[in-house]
Write a protein that holds these residues in place. Sequence first.
Motif, mmCIF file in Angstrom:
data_model
loop_
_atom_site.group_PDB
_atom_site.id
_atom_site.type_symbol
_atom_site.label_atom_id
_atom_site.label_comp_id
_atom_site.label_asym_id
_atom_site.label_seq_id
_atom_site.Cartn_x
_atom_site.Cartn_y
_atom_site.Cartn_z
ATOM 1 N N ASP A 169 0.831 -1.205 0.000
ATOM 2 C CA ASP A 169 0.000 0.000 0.000
ATOM 3 C C ASP A 169 0.864 1.253 0.000
ATOM 4 N N SER A 204 2.199 1.865 -3.567
ATOM 5 C CA SER A 204 1.165 2.397 -4.471
ATOM 6 C C SER A 204 0.806 3.832 -4.075
ATOM 7 N N THR A 205 0.825 4.116 -2.791
ATOM 8 C CA THR A 205 0.588 5.488 -2.335
ATOM 9 C C THR A 205 1.700 6.400 -2.829
ATOM 10 N N GLU A 226 3.479 5.980 -5.575
ATOM 11 C CA GLU A 226 3.284 6.198 -7.011
ATOM 12 C C GLU A 226 2.233 7.280 -7.256
ATOM 13 N N ARG A 227 1.146 7.239 -6.518
ATOM 14 C CA ARG A 227 0.109 8.257 -6.668
ATOM 15 C C ARG A 227 0.629 9.636 -6.247
ATOM 16 N N TYR A 228 1.407 9.665 -5.167
ATOM 17 C CA TYR A 228 1.981 10.924 -4.668
ATOM 18 C C TYR A 228 2.930 11.534 -5.702
ATOM 19 N N ASN A 238 3.023 10.935 -8.960
ATOM 20 C CA ASN A 238 2.232 11.356 -10.120
ATOM 21 C C ASN A 238 1.518 12.673 -9.855
ATOM 22 N N MET A 239 1.000 12.835 -8.645
ATOM 23 C CA MET A 239 0.321 14.076 -8.285
ATOM 24 C C MET A 239 1.299 15.251 -8.333
ATOM 25 N N HIS A 289 1.331 13.685 3.217
ATOM 26 C CA HIS A 289 0.341 13.137 2.284
ATOM 27 C C HIS A 289 -0.256 11.846 2.851
#
Length: 137
Positions: free
Chosen positions: A3, A6-7, A9-11, A13-14, A76
């Motif tokens: 988790d 994946s968090t 990766e999202r961070y 990308n953001m 985040h």
Amino acid sequence: MTDLRSTLERYVNMRQGLGYKFQRQAQRLADFVSFMEKRKAVTITMKLAVKWATLPPDRNASWALRLAAVRGFARHVASLNPKTEVPPPGILPPLKRPKPYVYSNAEINALLAAALGLPPAMDCADGPTTVSSGCSQ
């Protein structure tokens, strides 16, 4: 994939989507997440963040930068996991850069005069070379 990964990766990308290059920080954070995964840790704690940031022990110049990257990511993650601890600023010594040397006008003139006395690095058939312009064409 954990988790936390994946968090991350999202961070990343953001942040990049907002216009930040965020390449070096992304690499640092990927290293941090690997550090967390090796310890089977699922929650960012101040203790783990500081432990990772102070690796290797002989490179204290980069410690504050490493911890700053984790701090932003932890903020985040804290919105998703309230058990996340966000390391406060100032717990590690800041990066101290050496005071820059400012050349005097006399030193600059001496450097330019010495450079003009050097033989040309290129064979210029059309004319002389100068420090600022190279071969004239």
